[in-house]
Design a protein around this motif. Structure first.
Motif, PDB file in Angstrom:
ATOM      1  N   GLU A 196     -20.341  -9.983 -20.423  1.00 24.66           N
ATOM      2  CA  GLU A 196     -20.060 -10.705 -21.480  1.00 24.66           C
ATOM      3  C   GLU A 196     -18.767 -10.082 -22.163  1.00 24.66           C
ATOM      4  O   GLU A 196     -18.768  -8.935 -22.581  1.00 24.66           O
ATOM      5  CB  GLU A 196     -21.112 -10.844 -22.757  1.00 24.66           C
ATOM      6  N   ALA A 197     -17.674 -11.016 -22.480  1.00 20.79           N
ATOM      7  CA  ALA A 197     -16.483 -10.245 -23.108  1.00 20.79           C
ATOM      8  C   ALA A 197     -16.688 -10.314 -24.539  1.00 20.79           C
ATOM      9  O   ALA A 197     -16.163  -9.366 -25.015  1.00 20.79           O
ATOM     10  CB  ALA A 197     -15.293 -11.584 -22.796  1.00 20.79           C
ATOM     11  N   ASN A 198     -17.408 -11.058 -25.546  1.00 22.72           N
ATOM     12  CA  ASN A 198     -17.641 -10.716 -26.838  1.00 22.72           C
ATOM     13  C   ASN A 198     -18.466  -9.594 -26.925  1.00 22.72           C
ATOM     14  O   ASN A 198     -19.682  -9.634 -26.398  1.00 22.72           O
ATOM     15  CB  ASN A 198     -18.086 -11.985 -27.297  1.00 22.72           C
ATOM     16  N   VAL A 199     -18.146  -8.637 -27.890  1.00 24.55           N
ATOM     17  CA  VAL A 199     -19.181  -7.581 -28.142  1.00 24.55           C
ATOM     18  C   VAL A 199     -19.714  -7.647 -29.645  1.00 24.55           C
ATOM     19  O   VAL A 199     -20.823  -7.772 -29.601  1.00 24.55           O
ATOM     20  CB  VAL A 199     -18.225  -6.138 -28.099  1.00 24.55           C
ATOM     21  N   ALA A 200     -19.096  -8.030 -30.574  1.00 18.65           N
ATOM     22  CA  ALA A 200     -19.472  -8.030 -31.877  1.00 18.65           C
ATOM     23  C   ALA A 200     -18.340  -9.043 -32.627  1.00 18.65           C
ATOM     24  O   ALA A 200     -17.096  -8.731 -32.347  1.00 18.65           O
ATOM     25  CB  ALA A 200     -19.745  -6.795 -32.355  1.00 18.65           C
ATOM     26  N   ILE A 201     -18.860  -9.583 -33.814  1.00 16.52           N
ATOM     27  CA  ILE A 201     -18.086 -10.197 -34.939  1.00 16.52           C
ATOM     28  C   ILE A 201     -18.392 -10.000 -36.145  1.00 16.52           C
ATOM     29  O   ILE A 201     -19.949  -9.945 -36.356  1.00 16.52           O
ATOM     30  CB  ILE A 201     -17.975 -11.669 -34.603  1.00 16.52           C
ATOM     31  N   PHE A 202     -17.758  -9.165 -37.187  1.00 14.53           N
ATOM     32  CA  PHE A 202     -18.045  -8.811 -38.281  1.00 14.53           C
ATOM     33  C   PHE A 202     -17.438  -9.637 -39.485  1.00 14.53           C
ATOM     34  O   PHE A 202     -16.256  -9.726 -39.207  1.00 14.53           O
ATOM     35  CB  PHE A 202     -17.784  -7.391 -38.710  1.00 14.53           C
ATOM     36  N   HIS A 203     -18.257 -10.156 -40.189  1.00 16.33           N
ATOM     37  CA  HIS A 203     -17.762 -11.155 -41.218  1.00 16.33           C
ATOM     38  C   HIS A 203     -17.754 -10.329 -42.620  1.00 16.33           C
ATOM     39  O   HIS A 203     -18.453  -9.433 -43.096  1.00 16.33           O
ATOM     40  CB  HIS A 203     -18.681 -12.307 -41.743  1.00 16.33           C
ATOM     41  N   LEU A 204     -16.238 -10.394 -43.274  1.00 17.34           N
ATOM     42  CA  LEU A 204     -16.198  -9.366 -44.304  1.00 17.34           C
ATOM     43  C   LEU A 204     -15.490 -10.466 -45.344  1.00 17.34           C
ATOM     44  O   LEU A 204     -15.533 -11.703 -45.283  1.00 17.34           O
ATOM     45  CB  LEU A 204     -14.804  -8.485 -44.258  1.00 17.34           C
ATOM     46  N   GLY A 205     -15.285  -9.666 -46.554  1.00 15.88           N
ATOM     47  CA  GLY A 205     -14.636 -10.690 -47.737  1.00 15.88           C
ATOM     48  C   GLY A 205     -14.037  -9.637 -48.667  1.00 15.88           C
ATOM     49  O   GLY A 205     -13.943  -8.541 -48.620  1.00 15.88           O
ATOM     50  N   PRO A 206     -13.315 -10.461 -49.798  1.00  9.80           N
ATOM     51  CA  PRO A 206     -12.663  -9.433 -50.876  1.00  9.80           C
ATOM     52  C   PRO A 206     -13.439  -8.412 -51.482  1.00  9.80           C
ATOM     53  O   PRO A 206     -13.011  -7.496 -51.788  1.00  9.80           O
ATOM     54  CB  PRO A 206     -11.940 -10.563 -51.705  1.00  9.80           C
ATOM     55  N   ARG A 207     -14.981  -8.625 -51.612  1.00  8.74           N
ATOM     56  CA  ARG A 207     -15.578  -7.690 -52.266  1.00  8.74           C
ATOM     57  C   ARG A 207     -16.190  -6.903 -51.532  1.00  8.74           C
ATOM     58  O   ARG A 207     -16.906  -5.929 -51.880  1.00  8.74           O
ATOM     59  CB  ARG A 207     -16.868  -8.489 -53.048  1.00  8.74           C
ATOM     60  N   THR A 208     -15.753  -6.546 -50.379  1.00 12.55           N
ATOM     61  CA  THR A 208     -16.451  -5.480 -49.097  1.00 12.55           C
ATOM     62  C   THR A 208     -15.818  -4.166 -49.505  1.00 12.55           C
ATOM     63  O   THR A 208     -16.324  -3.193 -49.371  1.00 12.55           O
ATOM     64  CB  THR A 208     -15.883  -5.886 -47.869  1.00 12.55           C
ATOM     65  N   GLY A 209     -14.498  -4.296 -50.067  1.00 13.31           N
ATOM     66  CA  GLY A 209     -14.185  -2.998 -50.659  1.00 13.31           C
ATOM     67  C   GLY A 209     -13.107  -2.303 -49.683  1.00 13.31           C
ATOM     68  O   GLY A 209     -11.720  -2.230 -49.919  1.00 13.31           O
ATOM     69  N   ARG A 210     -13.564  -2.186 -48.270  1.00 11.41           N
ATOM     70  CA  ARG A 210     -12.761  -1.503 -47.421  1.00 11.41           C
ATOM     71  C   ARG A 210     -12.837  -2.383 -46.176  1.00 11.41           C
ATOM     72  O   ARG A 210     -14.196  -2.749 -45.989  1.00 11.41           O
ATOM     73  CB  ARG A 210     -12.869  -0.167 -47.045  1.00 11.41           C
ATOM     74  N   ALA A 211     -11.800  -2.603 -45.385  1.00  6.44           N
ATOM     75  CA  ALA A 211     -11.918  -3.447 -44.141  1.00  6.44           C
ATOM     76  C   ALA A 211     -12.145  -2.468 -43.129  1.00  6.44           C
ATOM     77  O   ALA A 211     -11.369  -2.206 -41.983  1.00  6.44           O
ATOM     78  CB  ALA A 211     -10.732  -4.431 -43.926  1.00  6.44           C
ATOM     79  N   THR A 212     -13.389  -1.717 -42.954  1.00  3.15           N
ATOM     80  CA  THR A 212     -13.576  -0.605 -41.807  1.00  3.15           C
ATOM     81  C   THR A 212     -14.882  -1.002 -41.142  1.00  3.15           C
ATOM     82  O   THR A 212     -16.005  -1.079 -42.086  1.00  3.15           O
ATOM     83  CB  THR A 212     -13.449   0.708 -42.237  1.00  3.15           C
ATOM     84  N   VAL A 213     -15.317  -1.147 -40.102  1.00  5.64           N
ATOM     85  CA  VAL A 213     -16.619  -1.233 -39.443  1.00  5.64           C
ATOM     86  C   VAL A 213     -16.539  -0.080 -38.184  1.00  5.64           C
ATOM     87  O   VAL A 213     -15.676   0.202 -37.555  1.00  5.64           O
ATOM     88  CB  VAL A 213     -16.702  -2.712 -39.005  1.00  5.64           C
ATOM     89  N   SER A 214     -17.863   0.217 -38.242  1.00  4.55           N
ATOM     90  CA  SER A 214     -18.149   1.208 -37.136  1.00  4.55           C
ATOM     91  C   SER A 214     -19.543   0.817 -36.540  1.00  4.55           C
ATOM     92  O   SER A 214     -20.349   0.153 -37.110  1.00  4.55           O
ATOM     93  CB  SER A 214     -18.483   2.466 -37.799  1.00  4.55           C
ATOM     94  N   THR A 215     -19.657   0.862 -35.323  1.00  2.88           N
ATOM     95  CA  THR A 215     -20.628   0.624 -34.471  1.00  2.88           C
ATOM     96  C   THR A 215     -20.677   1.371 -33.117  1.00  2.88           C
ATOM     97  O   THR A 215     -19.628   2.067 -32.926  1.00  2.88           O
ATOM     98  CB  THR A 215     -20.648  -0.941 -34.045  1.00  2.88           C
ATOM     99  N   ARG A 216     -21.695   1.199 -32.510  1.00  2.00           N
ATOM    100  CA  ARG A 216     -22.012   1.827 -30.974  1.00  2.00           C
ATOM    101  C   ARG A 216     -21.835   0.398 -30.020  1.00  2.00           C
ATOM    102  O   ARG A 216     -22.798  -0.490 -30.399  1.00  2.00           O
ATOM    103  CB  ARG A 216     -22.994   2.676 -30.838  1.00  2.00           C
ATOM    104  N   ILE A 217     -21.101   0.535 -28.928  1.00  2.00           N
ATOM    105  CA  ILE A 217     -21.204  -0.449 -27.892  1.00  2.00           C
ATOM    106  C   ILE A 217     -21.287   0.078 -26.645  1.00  2.00           C
ATOM    107  O   ILE A 217     -21.709   1.427 -26.505  1.00  2.00           O
ATOM    108  CB  ILE A 217     -19.937  -1.341 -27.874  1.00  2.00           C
ATOM    109  N   ARG A 218     -21.824  -0.767 -25.613  1.00  4.81           N
ATOM    110  CA  ARG A 218     -22.145  -0.390 -24.219  1.00  4.81           C
ATOM    111  C   ARG A 218     -20.706  -0.703 -23.283  1.00  4.81           C
ATOM    112  O   ARG A 218     -20.069  -1.722 -23.510  1.00  4.81           O
ATOM    113  CB  ARG A 218     -23.343  -1.112 -23.662  1.00  4.81           C
ATOM    114  N   LEU A 219     -20.393   0.096 -22.832  1.00  3.96           N
ATOM    115  CA  LEU A 219     -19.368   0.004 -21.796  1.00  3.96           C
ATOM    116  C   LEU A 219     -19.686   0.228 -20.128  1.00  3.96           C
ATOM    117  O   LEU A 219     -20.340   1.133 -19.940  1.00  3.96           O
ATOM    118  CB  LEU A 219     -18.128   0.897 -21.878  1.00  3.96           C
TER     119      LEU A 219
END
Length: 160
Positions: free
Chosen positions: A101-124
């Motif tokens: 699958e080409a899509n791995v993840a989509i993260f939804h953020l907003g102005p109240r998130t504080g920082r635009a940083t996301v971390s996760t683990r994926i399979r390759l």
């Protein structure tokens, strides 16, 4: 209300009769999973952006260049945005080049998130390019690419 066709024909013998009757006028083609075309990396990104132009910059994708085991690869995506009501990151998406699958993840953020940083683990599945795309509040899209060499592949399937 329609009756259940298997009930009308009744029992196992009736099911066979139903299937024979259905096969005379119906041709069902079932392709193996590998025969169904996987969308390209570019197509997956175009779908996410709605066809909008994607610019380089304003986003950083941290991916180890050499991965011993593709089953759990840590990534971090950080976008440059003040995260105010007028200037923030709406979404961050991660795509890959060669997984099933080409899509791995989509993260939804907003102005109240504080920082635009996301971390996760994926399979390759194998050595490949990973792309992160950020959608900003002004509708612009920014991206970053990183390559990883995987020594022990995950998602073992025929990827050709």
């Amino acid at each position: 209300m329609h009756e259940d066709p298997l009930r009308v024909y009744g029992g196992l013998a009736g099911r066979r009769q139903f299937l024979r009757a259905g096969m005379t006028g119906l041709l069902v083609i079932s392709l193996p999973r590998w025969a169904v075309a996987r969308p390209s990396l570019e197509h997956a990104i175009r779908t996410f952006t709605g066809g909008a132009d994607v610019l380089d910059g304003r986003i950083r994708l941290d991916l180890p260049p050499l991965v011993e085991n593709g089953n759990a690869v840590g990534i971090t995506v950080a976008a440059e945005a003040p995260m105010t009501a007028d200037d923030y990151v709406r979404r961050i998406a991660v795509f890959n080049e060669k997984n099933p699958e080409a899509n791995v993840a989509i993260f939804h953020l907003g102005p109240r998130t504080g920082r635009a940083t996301v971390s996760t683990r994926i399979r390759l599945a194998t050595s490949q390019v990973v792309v992160a795309v950020a959608e900003m509040s002004d509708g612009s899209f920014w991206s970053s690419r990183a390559s990883a060499i995987v020594t022990l592949a995950a998602c073992i399937e025929d990827l050709s």
